[in-house]
Design a protein around this motif. Structure first.
Motif, mmCIF file in Angstrom:
data_model
loop_
_atom_site.group_PDB
_atom_site.id
_atom_site.type_symbol
_atom_site.label_atom_id
_atom_site.label_comp_id
_atom_site.label_asym_id
_atom_site.label_seq_id
_atom_site.Cartn_x
_atom_site.Cartn_y
_atom_site.Cartn_z
ATOM 1 N N ALA A 87 0.828 -1.266 0.009
ATOM 2 C CA ALA A 87 0.129 -0.030 0.054
ATOM 3 C C ALA A 87 0.835 1.147 -0.148
ATOM 4 C CB ALA A 87 -0.977 -0.003 1.261
ATOM 5 N N VAL A 88 1.902 1.360 0.730
ATOM 6 C CA VAL A 88 2.871 2.382 0.746
ATOM 7 C C VAL A 88 3.574 2.540 -0.619
ATOM 8 C CG1 VAL A 88 4.997 3.275 1.802
ATOM 9 C CG2 VAL A 88 3.405 2.136 3.227
ATOM 10 N N LEU A 89 4.116 1.334 -1.229
ATOM 11 C CA LEU A 89 4.759 1.504 -2.481
ATOM 12 C C LEU A 89 3.819 2.325 -3.569
ATOM 13 C CD1 LEU A 89 6.651 -1.668 -2.193
ATOM 14 C CD2 LEU A 89 7.723 0.701 -2.133
ATOM 15 N N GLU A 90 2.694 1.644 -3.703
ATOM 16 C CA GLU A 90 1.536 2.092 -4.445
ATOM 17 C C GLU A 90 1.344 3.583 -4.103
ATOM 18 O OE1 GLU A 90 0.309 0.793 -7.093
ATOM 19 O OE2 GLU A 90 -0.057 -1.269 -6.871
ATOM 20 N N ARG A 91 1.083 4.005 -3.144
ATOM 21 C CA ARG A 91 0.884 5.320 -2.848
ATOM 22 C C ARG A 91 1.781 6.352 -3.265
ATOM 23 N NH1 ARG A 91 2.556 8.597 1.439
ATOM 24 N NH2 ARG A 91 3.290 6.685 2.594
#
Length: 658
Positions: free
Chosen positions: A571-575
């Motif tokens: 989720a962090v990487l996508e954000r």
């Protein structure tokens, strides 16, 4: 020269590609309804979308800057000649230089560039590596020195880091042949051309040295830039691998060599320190000590003379090299002649141990081969690489500056001032890695920007850069990734506080590889403060990058960026990925990519081009079908640098005489 995580010697980006010289485009983005159709032009191995013809005047002005070259020292032959790689045609090939200042005699004539040419310890013949179209699946070849060239590897796996045995009858090397994912250590017998593995375990293993009796191969198991291990691998089938200096806590080991008596190792590590220090320890764990003067900087390279009398090492002092030599017999430092300030590479004693060779590079001096005759304290220059007819003595030397970031941390940068009056437009160049370091190296394209276009250049080493200790190195890991982007925001503030010399309304940002991600992220975060940007072989989405980069390097990248298989990390990487934030990129963008890139696949470039265009953005796109992670062939590189200069000229609306 130290080894990278991918198993190749690290070469400065600007020596083998054009990433930090690339800039960006001009036109303001149209709305989605107004976005014009993009025409794709195929020109040989190049595909261009939206890239106009290069004006003749610009091409002519750049020609001399593009004609420069440099040299690398690969080792020494039996008769004391230097074996070097340099480019006289379109790619770097192996040459022989018989004496200081002598003619360069070309030995290889391949279409693809030659890397890692290693002369045999007997001084007769050498082994070298080359790939196909930049795919980095290197094959090893042996030239016996009398006209016979034989391929040593099977042609499918990635094979790197050849290290000769002391007797010159075998070569240890790294290979992914077992499963395409793990990198094992293999040994090939030159007499039979048969090879076998010394170790088959998970991870990335690299041979560093052979013991004096050739019974052991010293190897490094690389886990991340913050952690690695040293192992002794037996060359006899009945032996058992032994870990050197086992520890319960993470240690990052650098280069390492056997002592000539075979009882211990000279090595570099960051144990009990924030920086990597030069050390010695016996194989049984006794006699451990730190060698040389203790400096608050990393030791980057070491070289041991054949008889073990001298140990040379290079310390990276805020980006500049400090060369020192220890007389191990007398336990004292050897006096050396004065050297120009710059960056030293390819440290290498000749077969007699009396001559220490190396490559020296600085802002006014292309990479050239030198040596020091230790007994005479005399400096000898072996090559004088051409600079396209330019007087490089007048090139701009960078000023080392520091600026405070959002958390009060001081960030270093090299500042190249354009030699023109008035507030100058600015190019911010961001290095790749991210575990790399921008160095004050010779860059004719940067000089073109300074001298011909009147653009000042800032090259920061944002948090996460190598060379400033392991604490600094880890400041951008995983969830802290965007803190390095905030450093660019602080640099924009620094620029704004210099209205008399820098024009904060005309700033471009550029970078290659991880620097490409930083370029895209900076454009998304600071769109109102930038005119344009260029992404070269850059990451546009961390999740797609981690799932599509070559399997042999995937876990290494997860150690740095985070594991996309973990839902929270994903989720962090996508954000933070540029494709997620592409709607905030309203300024022009130039994307450059090699189709065969094994590190950052071409899909990373294609998806950011498509996403930005779909939202009304203007993007120039250049794809080279015979290149990989950076352009290594001169015609491709020349077109890219010329197109980039055109982008810059239009984007920032400047010429040197404005």
């Amino acid at each position: 020269m130290q080894l990278s995580a991918c198993g190749l010697r690290r070469r400065p980006w600007l020596a083998g590609s054009f990433a930090i010289a690339l800039l960006s485009s001009v036109s303001l983005p149209a709305t989605a309804a107004e976005t014009p159709a993009v025409t794709r032009i195929e020109r040989g191995n190049l595909a261009l979308e939206g890239v106009p013809e290069i004006p003749q005047d610009l091409a002519e002005r750049m020609r001399a800057y593009q004609a420069t070259r440099g040299a690398s020292l690969e080792g020494w032959t039996a008769d004391g000649a230097a074996l070097i790689t340099t480019r006289f045609g379109e790619t770097a090939q192996v040459h022989r230089v018989a004496l200081p200042g002598g003619a360069r005699t070309q030995l290889t004539f391949h279409v693809e560039p030659v890397l890692e040419a290693r002369p045999a310890p007997t001084g007769r013949g050498y082994v070298f590596a080359k790939d196909q179209g930049g795919d980095e699946f290197y094959q090893l070849w042996h030239d016996d020195g009398v006209g016979t060239v034989t391929r040593l590897t099977e042609g499918r796996a990635r094979n790197t880091d050849p290290v000769w045995s002391n007797r010159g009858d075998r070569i240890a090397f790294s290979s992914t042949r077992r499963n395409g994912r793990d990198t094992d250590v293999h040994v090939v017998d030159l007499a039979t051309r048969r090879s076998h593995s010394l170790i088959e375990r998970d991870g990335t293993w690299t041979p560093l040295d052979w013991s004096p009796d050739d019974r052991w191969v010293l190897a490094q198991k690389y886990i991340s830039i913050n952690q690695s291990e040293l192992w002794l691998l037996p060359t006899a089938p009945s032996g058992e691998a032994r870990r050197f200096h086992p520890s319960d806590h993470a240690i990052a080991f650098g280069p390492a060599r056997f002592s000539r008596d075979g009882r211990g190792l000279y090595y570099v590590s960051d144990e009990h320190a924030d920086v990597r220090r030069l050390r010695y320890e016996q194989l049984d764990g006794s006699g451990a000590r730190v060698l040389g003067q203790t400096l608050p900087w990393d030791v980057k390279q070491i070289a041991l003379s054949p008889a073990g009398a001298y140990l040379a090492y290079v310390t990276n002092v805020d980006g500049f090299s400090d060369l020192r030599v220890i007389d191990l017999r007398r336990d004292r430092r050897v006096a050396l002649p004065a050297l120009p300030r710059g960056v030293i590479d390819d440290l290498n004693f000749d077969r007699t141990g009396r001559e220490l060779g190396f490559v020296l590079n600085n802002a006014r001096h292309s990479s050239d081969v030198y040596s020091i005759r230790l007994s005479q304290r005399s400096l000898r220059r072996w090559t004088s690489s051409e600079t396209g007819g330019l007087d490089a003595s007048g090139f701009v030397e960078p000023e080392l500056v520091h600026f405070d970031s959002f958390d009060g941390r001081s960030i270093p940068a090299f500042y190249y001032r354009a030699p023109h009056p008035g507030p100058r437009p600015v190019l911010i160049q961001i290095h790749g890695g991210p575990e790399a370091q921008a160095l004050p190296l010779f860059s004719p394209i940067t000089e073109f920007h300074l001298r011909e276009l009147g653009i000042s250049v800032l090259v920061p080493n944002v948090r996460g850069s190598d060379g400033y200790g392991k604490t600094y190195l880890q400041l951008d890991n995983a969830e802290k990734r965007e803190d390095s982007v905030r450093d660019i925001g602080a640099l924009l503030d620094w620029i704004a506080h210099r209205p008399g010399e820098l024009d904060a309304s005309r700033v471009a940002v550029a970078g290659g590889s991880y620097g490409g991600y930083m370029t895209l992220a900076s454009m998304a975060h600071f769109d109102d403060r930038l005119r344009c940007g260029i992404d070269t072989v850059g990451i546009s989405n961390f999740v797609t990058f981690l799932t599509q980069t070559q399997e042999y390097r995937r876990d290494l990248r997860r150690a740095e960026y985070g594991d996309e298989r973990d839902p929270a990390m994903r989720a962090v990487l996508e954000r933070i990925s540029p494709t997620t934030n592409a709607h905030r990129i309203a300024k022009p963008l130039f994307v450059i990519q090699g189709a065969n890139d094994p590190r950052v696949p071409a899909t990373e470039a294609e998806q950011i081009v498509e996403t930005v265009r779909a939202q009304g953005g203007r993007v120039w796109y250049l794809l080279a079908k015979d290149e990989g992670h950076g352009f290594r062939k001169k015609p491709n590189r020349d077109l890219a640098t010329a197109a980039s200069a055109l982008f810059l000229r239009q984007c920032l609306g400047t010429e040197a005489d404005d």
